[in-house]
Write a protein that holds these residues in place. Sequence first.
Motif, PDB file in Angstrom:
ATOM      1  N   ALA A  69     -29.328  22.274  -2.847  1.00 33.51           N
ATOM      2  CA  ALA A  69     -29.855  22.776  -1.566  1.00 33.51           C
ATOM      3  C   ALA A  69     -30.797  21.757  -0.941  1.00 33.51           C
ATOM      4  O   ALA A  69     -30.765  21.548   0.283  1.00 33.51           O
ATOM      5  CB  ALA A  69     -30.575  24.109  -1.786  1.00 33.51           C
ATOM      6  N   ILE A  70     -31.603  21.102  -1.760  1.00 32.55           N
ATOM      7  CA  ILE A  70     -32.502  20.064  -1.246  1.00 32.55           C
ATOM      8  C   ILE A  70     -31.702  18.892  -0.704  1.00 32.55           C
ATOM      9  O   ILE A  70     -31.966  18.401   0.396  1.00 32.55           O
ATOM     10  CB  ILE A  70     -33.502  19.619  -2.331  1.00 32.55           C
ATOM     11  CG1 ILE A  70     -34.490  20.748  -2.630  1.00 32.55           C
ATOM     12  CG2 ILE A  70     -34.239  18.347  -1.909  1.00 32.55           C
ATOM     13  CD1 ILE A  70     -35.348  20.517  -3.863  1.00 32.55           C
ATOM     14  N   LYS A  72     -28.612  18.874   0.418  1.00 32.13           N
ATOM     15  CA  LYS A  72     -27.927  19.294   1.644  1.00 32.13           C
ATOM     16  C   LYS A  72     -28.910  19.363   2.812  1.00 32.13           C
ATOM     17  O   LYS A  72     -28.628  18.881   3.908  1.00 32.13           O
ATOM     18  CB  LYS A  72     -27.260  20.647   1.428  1.00 32.13           C
ATOM     19  CG  LYS A  72     -26.517  21.152   2.637  1.00 32.13           C
ATOM     20  CD  LYS A  72     -25.859  22.488   2.368  1.00 32.13           C
ATOM     21  CE  LYS A  72     -25.093  22.930   3.594  1.00 32.13           C
ATOM     22  NZ  LYS A  72     -25.385  24.264   4.011  1.00 32.13           N
ATOM     23  N   GLY A  73     -30.064  19.969   2.583  1.00 33.18           N
ATOM     24  CA  GLY A  73     -31.063  20.099   3.641  1.00 33.18           C
ATOM     25  C   GLY A  73     -31.580  18.759   4.126  1.00 33.18           C
ATOM     26  O   GLY A  73     -31.765  18.548   5.330  1.00 33.18           O
ATOM     27  N   GLU A  76     -29.212  17.069   6.429  1.00 34.45           N
ATOM     28  CA  GLU A  76     -29.137  17.661   7.772  1.00 34.45           C
ATOM     29  C   GLU A  76     -30.162  17.082   8.733  1.00 34.45           C
ATOM     30  O   GLU A  76     -30.026  17.238   9.953  1.00 34.45           O
ATOM     31  CB  GLU A  76     -29.330  19.180   7.683  1.00 34.45           C
ATOM     32  CG  GLU A  76     -28.190  19.895   6.993  1.00 34.45           C
ATOM     33  CD  GLU A  76     -28.495  21.359   6.692  1.00 34.45           C
ATOM     34  OE1 GLU A  76     -29.649  21.799   6.914  1.00 34.45           O
ATOM     35  OE2 GLU A  76     -27.581  22.043   6.217  1.00 34.45           O
ATOM     36  N   LYS A  89     -39.371  19.916   5.677  1.00 34.22           N
ATOM     37  CA  LYS A  89     -38.020  20.429   5.376  1.00 34.22           C
ATOM     38  C   LYS A  89     -37.914  20.785   3.892  1.00 34.22           C
ATOM     39  O   LYS A  89     -37.371  21.831   3.534  1.00 34.22           O
ATOM     40  CB  LYS A  89     -36.969  19.381   5.762  1.00 34.22           C
ATOM     41  CG  LYS A  89     -35.550  19.794   5.510  1.00 34.22           C
ATOM     42  CD  LYS A  89     -35.065  20.791   6.521  1.00 34.22           C
ATOM     43  CE  LYS A  89     -33.569  21.004   6.401  1.00 34.22           C
ATOM     44  NZ  LYS A  89     -33.053  21.910   7.410  1.00 34.22           N
ATOM     45  N   ARG A  92     -39.641  24.083   3.263  1.00 39.03           N
ATOM     46  CA  ARG A  92     -38.861  25.214   3.776  1.00 39.03           C
ATOM     47  C   ARG A  92     -37.655  25.518   2.876  1.00 39.03           C
ATOM     48  O   ARG A  92     -37.356  26.674   2.611  1.00 39.03           O
ATOM     49  CB  ARG A  92     -38.380  24.928   5.197  1.00 39.03           C
ATOM     50  CG  ARG A  92     -39.511  24.803   6.181  1.00 39.03           C
ATOM     51  CD  ARG A  92     -39.541  25.961   7.143  1.00 39.03           C
ATOM     52  NE  ARG A  92     -40.664  25.809   8.040  1.00 39.03           N
ATOM     53  CZ  ARG A  92     -41.765  26.544   7.951  1.00 39.03           C
ATOM     54  NH1 ARG A  92     -41.885  27.454   7.033  1.00 39.03           N
ATOM     55  NH2 ARG A  92     -42.757  26.364   8.783  1.00 39.03           N
ATOM     56  N   ILE A  93     -36.962  24.470   2.427  1.00 37.22           N
ATOM     57  CA  ILE A  93     -35.800  24.665   1.555  1.00 37.22           C
ATOM     58  C   ILE A  93     -36.231  25.358   0.267  1.00 37.22           C
ATOM     59  O   ILE A  93     -35.623  26.330  -0.174  1.00 37.22           O
ATOM     60  CB  ILE A  93     -35.126  23.315   1.233  1.00 37.22           C
ATOM     61  CG1 ILE A  93     -34.482  22.718   2.480  1.00 37.22           C
ATOM     62  CG2 ILE A  93     -34.090  23.470   0.114  1.00 37.22           C
ATOM     63  CD1 ILE A  93     -34.118  21.250   2.338  1.00 37.22           C
ATOM     64  N   HIS A  96     -37.378  28.992   0.901  1.00 35.49           N
ATOM     65  CA  HIS A  96     -36.217  29.841   1.209  1.00 35.49           C
ATOM     66  C   HIS A  96     -35.406  30.114  -0.056  1.00 35.49           C
ATOM     67  O   HIS A  96     -34.954  31.248  -0.286  1.00 35.49           O
ATOM     68  CB  HIS A  96     -35.340  29.185   2.279  1.00 35.49           C
ATOM     69  CG  HIS A  96     -34.095  29.953   2.571  1.00 35.49           C
ATOM     70  ND1 HIS A  96     -34.092  31.113   3.309  1.00 35.49           N
ATOM     71  CD2 HIS A  96     -32.814  29.747   2.183  1.00 35.49           C
ATOM     72  CE1 HIS A  96     -32.860  31.592   3.374  1.00 35.49           C
ATOM     73  NE2 HIS A  96     -32.067  30.777   2.689  1.00 35.49           N
TER      74      HIS A  96
END
Length: 193
Positions: A69-70, A72-73, A76, A89, A92-93, A96
Motif C-alpha cells: 500500500a505504501i 502504491k501510494g 501515485e 502521503k 495518510r496511507i 488509513h
Amino acid sequence: MAYPSKIDSQAIMNAALALLEREGEDALTLRRLGNEVGVTANALYRYFSSRDVLIAAAADAVAQRLYLAIEKGMAELPGDADSEARVRKLLRIYSHFAESNPILYRTFLSAKRAVASTLPHPRYHELLWPKVVSIIEPLTGADDAPAAAVTLWGLLHGIWSLRQADVLGGKKPSEIDDYAFDALILGMQTQAA
C-alpha cells in the motif's frame, strides 16, 4: 480432506487472514485454519511449526499488505512531489491502513520478534523500516531519519490505539490526524533546520 500438496502457502495465508478478519486472533489456530482450507491441522505443520509461527506469518503477511500500500501510494504522487508531501502521503496511507484493517493491524503489532525472525525471507516487517526511513530522510536528513521514523510510528500507533479505545475526546479522527500530522512534519522540519 485435500492433501497438503494440493494447497499452497498463499492460499493458506489468504485463509488465515480471512479467518483473522472474521473472528479475530484467538480464532487463528492450526486446527481452525486446517478446517478453513480443508486439511488436518497436522498437515499445516509443514508450513507452521506452532501457533506462534502461524501468528508471526500472518503478521508478516499484513506487513506485506501495508508495504505494498505504501509503494502504491508513493507511486501515485507526481514525480516532483516535495519531501513534505511524501511524508504526509505516508502518514495518510499508514493511518488509513490501520483504520481499515483493525484486526489485521492488531495482529501486525502482536507478532513475537523472536518467532518472526525464523520466517523465510523476504520478511516484510523488516522491509517496512528502510522503506519508511527512505521516505522520511529527504525531509529530516540521514542522521535524523531513524529517530523520525520511530516518532512517526509511535504517533500513528498511539492515534490508532486511542481510536480503538474510543477516547478521542469528541474530536473527529480527521481532526486528530490533521493536527498530529502537521505537528510531526513541522517538528521534523525544525529539527532538520
